[in-house]
Design an enzyme around this catalytic site. Structure first.
Site, PDB file in Angstrom:
ATOM      1  CG  HIS A  81      20.743  19.499  27.510  1.00  0.00           C
ATOM      2  ND1 HIS A  81      21.610  19.898  28.494  1.00  0.00           N
ATOM      3  CD2 HIS A  81      19.546  19.356  28.116  1.00  0.00           C
ATOM      4  CE1 HIS A  81      20.962  19.973  29.651  1.00  0.00           C
ATOM      5  NE2 HIS A  81      19.714  19.651  29.441  1.00  0.00           N
ATOM      6  CG  HIS A  89      29.358  23.559  29.606  1.00  0.00           C
ATOM      7  ND1 HIS A  89      28.327  22.821  30.151  1.00  0.00           N
ATOM      8  CD2 HIS A  89      30.288  23.700  30.597  1.00  0.00           C
ATOM      9  CE1 HIS A  89      28.634  22.518  31.400  1.00  0.00           C
ATOM     10  NE2 HIS A  89      29.812  23.034  31.691  1.00  0.00           N
TER      11      HIS A  89
END
Length: 337
Positions: free
Chosen positions: A306, A282
């Site tokens: 991402h 994350h």
């Protein structure tokens, strides 16, 4: 005006959120087209629209195309409004934590207080306890302080959560987070909303059993809330080292035993620790924008799509060099200056 193809890379809402954050910070307008073009429901969805509205309120921006289903958006920011209160309702179980990630970098030292309603603990986004235990604590290490008050929890699908974030201040500068350092303690929060308290206890005990092999103190607290709008459970964990923090979380769902929830979070945490990275998956993504703004280097647990997408969007707004060594889907070192 900066032109951004919303179908680039992973083609999701992260492209929009990163663009909004950097546009407000730099004052540079942008046009994004093909918004979520490759997703099942293309165009702006409600939670994306609330990210737009939040940044519009913060910066007195002019916009065109800010409506549900729109595949193109023009965003022209003006000066950031300080000394203000902003209310954001992302509706039902729209992710509160994704809104926090979008707005927080832009309101440092601006005396902005934001109340966000929606889903605090929902799939496909970090849980609110991960934000409290990991995200905000790592920001503290790089010189940014923020106060987060969790008023109500919100789970999928009903939502109903409420969070206030304020006092976002600091003097951030270039940072180096290249190792976790000696592991000192594992902290965690196991919660239930409008469900029996024993579920939180079982999640906690299951995680503790697996983590005990690490040989460090374990402090997991339970947060039991009755009378919430939505029912749900989850656990977030933080492995705190001398120099950084590795986190993990897991959510309960119908038919998923509490023991599995705790075990899942613990195994994710251990897997991240085994990479010898300084930040987890994350934070590998979320830390990049701060490294881009202030300069920094860190070792991420996994080079995700991402992260790749973020790099390209960041370079459109900032004149920086991003040096990344590593291959997907393995750990990587990012140095941004």
């Amino acid at each position: 005006m900066i032109e951004i193809d919303g179908s680039f890379g992973e083609g999701g809402g992260q492209i929009l959120r990163t663009s909004l954050t950097l546009s407000v910070i730099t004052g540079k307008p942008f046009r994004i087209f093909n918004i979520r073009a490759n997703r099942p429901n293309p165009g702006l969805q409600r939670q994306h629209l609330w990210a737009v509205k939040a940044m519009k309120m913060i910066s007195n921006a002019e916009t065109k195309g800010d409506e549900v289903g729109s595949k193109e958006l023009i965003f022209v920011p003006h000066e950031i409004k300080g000394n203000t209160n902003i209310d954001i309702d992302v509706g039902t179980a729209g992710s509160v934590t994704l809104i926090i990630q979008t707005v927080l970098p832009a309101i440092i030292n601006k005396n902005v207080r934001i109340r966000i309603k929606g889903g605090t603990d929902v799939p496909k986004s970090p849980t609110i306890d991960y934000i409290r235990l990991v995200y905000l604590e790592i920001l503290r290490k790089i010189g940014i302080e923020a106060k987060l008050n969790l008023i109500k929890r919100g789970h999928y699908p009903e939502g109903g959560g409420e969070v206030i974030i304020e006092n976002v201040n600091g003097n951030p500068s270039a940072f180096s987070l290249l190792e976790l350092g000696k592991l000192t303690i594992i902290k965690g929060i196991s919660h239930v909303s409008s469900l029996p308290a024993h579920i939180a206890e079982r999640q906690m005990n299951s995680a503790r059993e697996i983590l005990s092999k690490l040989g460090v103190p374990i402090e997991i607290e339970t947060d039991v809330r009755q009378g919430e709008v939505s029912k749900g459970s989850g656990i977030a964990l933080a492995a705190i080292g001398e120099k950084s923090i590795i986190g993990a979380d897991s959510l309960g769902e119908r038919g998923k035993r509490a023991e599995i929830v705790g075990e899942e979070a613990a195994r994710i945490l251990i897997n991240n620790l085994n990479t010898k990275a300084s930040v987890d998956i994350h934070m590998s993504d979320m830390l990049m924008i701060f490294a881009s703004l202030y300069g920094g280097e860190y070792i991420g647990a996994e080079l995700t799509s991402h992260a790749y997408t973020n790099m390209e969007i960041i370079k459109k707004f900032l004149d920086i060099k991003i040096d990344v060594s590593g291959k997907r889907p393995f750990r990587f070192k990012a140095k941004i200056f």
